[in-house]
Design an enzyme around this catalytic site. Structure first.
Site, PDB file in Angstrom:
ATOM      1  N   ILE A 144      63.000  56.784  30.449  1.00  0.00           N
ATOM      2  CA  ILE A 144      63.935  57.290  29.557  1.00  0.00           C
ATOM      3  C   ILE A 144      63.250  57.995  28.412  1.00  0.00           C
ATOM      4  O   ILE A 144      62.106  57.707  28.078  1.00  0.00           O
ATOM      5  CB  ILE A 144      64.855  56.190  28.675  1.00  0.00           C
ATOM      6  CG1 ILE A 144      65.827  56.734  27.980  1.00  0.00           C
ATOM      7  CG2 ILE A 144      63.913  55.211  27.914  1.00  0.00           C
ATOM      8  CD1 ILE A 144      66.833  55.606  27.588  1.00  0.00           C
ATOM      9  N   ASP A 146      64.027  59.845  24.542  1.00  0.00           N
ATOM     10  CA  ASP A 146      65.114  60.003  23.717  1.00  0.00           C
ATOM     11  C   ASP A 146      64.636  60.994  22.675  1.00  0.00           C
ATOM     12  O   ASP A 146      64.809  62.177  22.832  1.00  0.00           O
ATOM     13  CB  ASP A 146      65.116  58.593  22.946  1.00  0.00           C
ATOM     14  CG  ASP A 146      63.937  57.702  22.807  1.00  0.00           C
ATOM     15  OD1 ASP A 146      62.826  58.588  22.376  1.00  0.00           O
ATOM     16  OD2 ASP A 146      64.012  56.880  22.621  1.00  0.00           O
ATOM     17  N   LYS A 149      59.208  62.396  21.381  1.00  0.00           N
ATOM     18  CA  LYS A 149      57.906  62.335  20.421  1.00  0.00           C
ATOM     19  C   LYS A 149      57.004  61.596  21.427  1.00  0.00           C
ATOM     20  O   LYS A 149      55.746  61.825  21.300  1.00  0.00           O
ATOM     21  CB  LYS A 149      58.127  61.730  18.987  1.00  0.00           C
ATOM     22  CG  LYS A 149      59.026  62.628  18.225  1.00  0.00           C
ATOM     23  CD  LYS A 149      59.304  61.818  16.912  1.00  0.00           C
ATOM     24  CE  LYS A 149      60.206  62.729  15.960  1.00  0.00           C
ATOM     25  NZ  LYS A 149      60.572  61.910  14.749  1.00  0.00           N
TER      26      LYS A 149
END
Length: 226
Positions: A144, A146, A149
């Site tokens: 995953i 998101d 960063k």
């Protein structure tokens, strides 16, 4: 999935876009471990849909990278199931297509979450010496992405070892306001900003043993909070 709620985005590798109003499936329609009863809101992406999408991604990767040696860099722990299934499907294509994609698999572990919040502290375990990547074609496989960063930091770390090429395959990409724009080259699903578990994605090390990707309930968060 219900018509109108899940759309295919333009482009071969744009992923399947799950809209914000997708409610998921009722839990009683699927089998899942009884010990998680009351801890989940819904089945968000069923295991069979994950498998079909992974097979398609394997074909796309073979089309793009076939006939080149690659190093698959699996990001642990959340990416291990996706990586295993993706590699297995590439192996199947190696046996049954005109192209071939010799692979070796290596592992790196990242930790940046506390409960359901991403922290500023990124710990890279097993990545101190990735000199084996020098001059190689690298496929980073992550469960995953998101904010992006963490992935951006990881890619900078990998680039320091001077690989010939880096591609990224991500099963899930979250739509988050603070996203850095660091998107995988191969995307399984683009999802709303929900905390999902299962298929090796965890909440404080729980829920990795779910086959489906599910939305954790608030009571589940409280139950396993540290």
């Amino acid at each position: 999935m219900a018509d109108g709620l899940v759309l295919k985005s333009p482009g071969k590798d744009g992923g399947i876009v799950i809209r914000d109003d997708w409610p998921g499936y009722r839990l009683d329609l699927f089998s899942y471990p009884e010990h998680y009863s009351g801890d989940l809101e819904c089945v968000y992406i069923p295991h069979g849909v994950i498998m079909d999408r992974t097979e398609r991604l394997a074909r796309d990767i073979m089309d793009d990278l076939g006939d080149h040696d690659i190093v698959v860099l699996c990001v642990l722990k959340g990416g291990y199931q996706f990586c295993a299934d993706l590699v297995e499907r590439i192996k199947g294509l190696n046996r049954n297509s005109n192209k071939t994609l010799p692979m070796r698999v290596d592992f790196i572990r990242l930790k940046s979450y506390l409960n359901d919040q991403s922290t500023q502290d990124l710990h890279i375990v097993g990545g101190e010496d990735l000199s084996v990547l020098s001059g190689k074609n690298v496929l980073v496989v992550e469960g995953i992405v998101d904010t992006g960063k963490t992935m951006k930091t990881l890619l900078s770390h990998v680039e320091a070892f001077k690989p010939k090429m880096i591609k990224v395959a991500g099963l899930l990409v979250k739509r988050v306001p603070s996203g850095s724009g660091c998107q995988p080259d191969y995307v399984g699903f683009e999802i709303p900003n929900l905390f999902v578990v299962g298929y090796a994605l965890d909440y404080n090390e729980y829920f990795r043993d779910l086959n489906h990707i599910c939305v954790i309930s608030e009571s589940g968060k409280q139950k396993y909070k540290v």
